[in-house]
Write a protein that holds these residues in place. Structure first.
Motif, PDB file in Angstrom:
ATOM      1  N   HIS A   1       0.859  -1.192   0.000  1.00 54.31           N
ATOM      2  CA  HIS A   1       0.000   0.000   0.000  1.00 54.31           C
ATOM      3  C   HIS A   1       0.888   1.232   0.000  1.00 54.31           C
ATOM      4  CE1 HIS A   1      -2.527  -3.154   1.715  1.00 54.31           C
ATOM      5  NE2 HIS A   1      -3.592  -2.445   1.372  1.00 54.31           N
ATOM      6  N   THR A   2       0.477   2.256  -0.732  1.00 56.76           N
ATOM      7  CA  THR A   2       1.243   3.495  -0.737  1.00 56.76           C
ATOM      8  C   THR A   2       0.306   4.664  -0.992  1.00 56.76           C
ATOM      9  OG1 THR A   2       3.219   4.601  -1.611  1.00 56.76           O
ATOM     10  CG2 THR A   2       1.763   3.566  -3.214  1.00 56.76           C
ATOM     11  N   GLN A   3       0.787   5.842  -0.672  1.00 54.53           N
ATOM     12  CA  GLN A   3       0.113   7.078  -1.034  1.00 54.53           C
ATOM     13  C   GLN A   3       1.092   7.937  -1.811  1.00 54.53           C
ATOM     14  OE1 GLN A   3      -1.391   8.863   2.622  1.00 54.53           O
ATOM     15  NE2 GLN A   3      -3.418   7.964   2.236  1.00 54.53           N
ATOM     16  N   PHE A   4       0.574   8.749  -2.712  1.00 59.20           N
ATOM     17  CA  PHE A   4       1.436   9.646  -3.478  1.00 59.20           C
ATOM     18  C   PHE A   4       0.660  10.907  -3.814  1.00 59.20           C
ATOM     19  CE2 PHE A   4      -0.831   7.209  -6.638  1.00 59.20           C
ATOM     20  CZ  PHE A   4      -1.058   8.090  -7.687  1.00 59.20           C
ATOM     21  N   VAL A   5       1.407  11.925  -4.196  1.00 61.67           N
ATOM     22  CA  VAL A   5       0.815  13.195  -4.609  1.00 61.67           C
ATOM     23  C   VAL A   5       0.810  13.233  -6.131  1.00 61.67           C
ATOM     24  CG1 VAL A   5       1.022  15.697  -4.540  1.00 61.67           C
ATOM     25  CG2 VAL A   5       1.632  14.335  -2.537  1.00 61.67           C
ATOM     26  N   SER A   6      -0.345  13.477  -6.719  1.00 58.47           N
ATOM     27  CA  SER A   6      -0.433  13.496  -8.178  1.00 58.47           C
ATOM     28  C   SER A   6       0.360  14.677  -8.740  1.00 58.47           C
ATOM     29  CB  SER A   6      -1.889  13.582  -8.628  1.00 58.47           C
ATOM     30  OG  SER A   6      -2.466  14.795  -8.209  1.00 58.47           O
ATOM     31  N   PRO A   7       0.951  14.523  -9.935  1.00 57.79           N
ATOM     32  CA  PRO A   7       1.767  15.590 -10.526  1.00 57.79           C
ATOM     33  C   PRO A   7       0.962  16.871 -10.743  1.00 57.79           C
ATOM     34  CG  PRO A   7       2.149  13.505 -11.649  1.00 57.79           C
ATOM     35  CD  PRO A   7       0.970  13.292 -10.746  1.00 57.79           C
ATOM     36  N   SER A   8       1.666  17.974 -10.766  1.00 56.81           N
ATOM     37  CA  SER A   8       1.003  19.278 -10.945  1.00 56.81           C
ATOM     38  C   SER A   8       0.695  19.572 -12.409  1.00 56.81           C
ATOM     39  CB  SER A   8       1.894  20.390 -10.373  1.00 56.81           C
ATOM     40  OG  SER A   8       3.162  20.396 -11.020  1.00 56.81           O
TER      41      SER A   8
END
Length: 440
Positions: free
Chosen positions: A402-409
């Motif tokens: 499982h992971t979380q990430f920030v979507s690209p700008s």
């Protein structure tokens, strides 16, 4: 050659009749002491190497010699002569044969076949290479060109002249090794022109999604051509063969488990292994390469660890199931959605992803998450071999299943990859495309 070609329209019916009369295949005409021979015996074609029958159990690639040998394979097929000395040395050390690719331009690059200086340089370079390596025991045969076209138009006479000059040179310099060339899929027009206008020892095909049609194609054209053939590339479908797409046109890639299943099913149901004309086949791709994605065709990862397809090929080549249990991915979810759900994210949004493993296949040493901006929409999208730079600063280190990430700008198409490693040098892979779209 030019005089013959100029008269081809007049002679074609006669040549067609002659080919029909002799459709049983080429009879051996070389000296019996040749190192490699293709013979027809009791209706079956067989390669003889060092006087013994040899069936090609091959892989298309230029690395992982030890793994190929351990899996029961015996042949590597290459496309060019890059690092050929090292390849032949490694092949000899592992008792493997090599089908050496000799690259030449396709006939649509007319300038390459009309300039005498270019033709002369190419001829001398290939002649020098053949002379240097012809005595190498690792060589099985030469493959002149890859997926060339063999059209029937007078404008291509220079291509045929040069192609025949090169095959004549190879036969003269090295009578101990056959010469082949590859055709993409089964193309009866190209096969006819090869038979009528060229002098090679065996025709080879690169076939993927059309493999299911090969038996019927061969039977339907056997009245004209009934000679031996090779499959120098077969395997999973490329994205250009009807792969599912997202709403924005991103190709949906199978998990490594599904790919291994496709290899086995295609071998058991589609590859005509019972055909007495088939003298061998090479699975694609025995190595790691970027083509659409870095995982689409890669049987190994960039560090040399192996996927489940190696176990599949071991079963195909040796008949013995692998005792190795590879990590087995069922699918990936991104914000609880799959690739076919056309996932869209806002710029800078926090997203979650997880990989679901099959029961009994949960040996997980580590998980490598990678995020890439897609370039499938650019020119030559599906054959792009440019290594992409991951946007891993958006993914926290040390993530598990499982992971979380920030979507690209930046707006546009992206793809999230997960590679799962076990404790024994094996991996499984999956990925999901998504699109970043601004809500402003």
């Amino acid at each position: 050659m030019s005089k013959v070609y100029a008269q081809i329209h007049k002679l074609f019916p006669l040549l067609l009749f002659a080919a029909f009369v002799n459709c049983s295949g080429p009879e051996p005409t070389k000296e019996e002491n040749s190192a490699v021979r293709i013979r027809q015996e009791n209706g079956k074609y067989t390669i003889y190497r060092d006087g013994k029958p040899f069936t090609i159990k091959g892989a298309a690639g230029f690395s992982h010699f030890s793994e190929l040998k351990q899996a029961g394979g015996n042949t590597l097929r290459t496309w060019d002569t890059t690092h050929l000395d090292e390849i032949l040395d490694s092949a000899r050390a592992h008792d493997l044969a090599v089908i050496v690719g000799l690259p030449i331009p396709n006939n649509n690059d007319i300038g390459q076949y009309q300039d005498p200086a270019i033709i002369r340089i190419r001829y001398r370079a290939l002649q020098s290479l053949v002379r240097k390596h012809k005595g190498d025991r690792a060589i099985l045969m030469w493959c002149l060109g890859n997926e060339l076209d063999f059209p029937y138009k007078l404008i291509y006479r220079h291509f045929y002249e040069d192609f025949n000059d090169l095959t004549d040179m190879i036969h003269r310099e090295d009578p101990d090794h056959p010469v082949t060339t590859t055709v993409l899929n089964f193309n009866s027009k190209y096969i006819a022109n090869i038979q009528l206008l060229c002098d090679i020892d065996v025709i080879s095909f690169n076939i993927f999604s059309n493999l299911k049609n090969l038996r019927n194609d061969l039977a339907g054209f056997s009245w004209f051509w009934n000679g031996p053939y090779l499959l120098l590339e077969w395997g999973i479908d490329g994205p250009w063969h009807g792969a599912e797409e997202t709403a924005w046109g991103a190709f949906i890639e199978n998990t490594s488990k599904k790919k291994a299943d496709v290899y086995l099913k295609r071998y058991q149901q589609e590859l005509p292994v019972e055909d007495p004309r088939l003298i061998g086949a090479c699975a694609f791709f025995w190595g790691h390469k970027q083509e659409t994605t870095h995982t689409w065709f890669s049987i190994f990862d960039e560090t040399g660890e192996s996927s489940e397809t190696v176990a599949t090929m071991q079963y195909i080549w040796s008949g013995k199931p692998s005792k190795v249990k590879y990590p087995e991915v069922q699918y990936m979810l991104l914000n609880q959605k799959g690739a076919r759900d056309n996932i869209m994210l806002n710029p800078g949004a926090t997203a979650s992803a997880e990989v679901l493993m099959s029961a009994g296949h949960k040996d997980v040493k580590s998980v490598k998450w990678q995020l890439f901006k897609e370039d499938w929409y650019q020119e030559n999208q599906m054959n792009n071999i440019k290594k992409l730079r991951p946007l891993n600063h958006l993914i926290p280190a040390g993530s598990g299943l499982h992971t979380q990430f920030v979507s690209p700008s930046e707006e546009g198409p992206y793809r999230l990859f997960a590679t799962i490693y076990d404790h024994c040098g094996h991996f499984a892979s999956c990925n999901t495309p998504f699109y970043v779209v601004s809500d402003k």
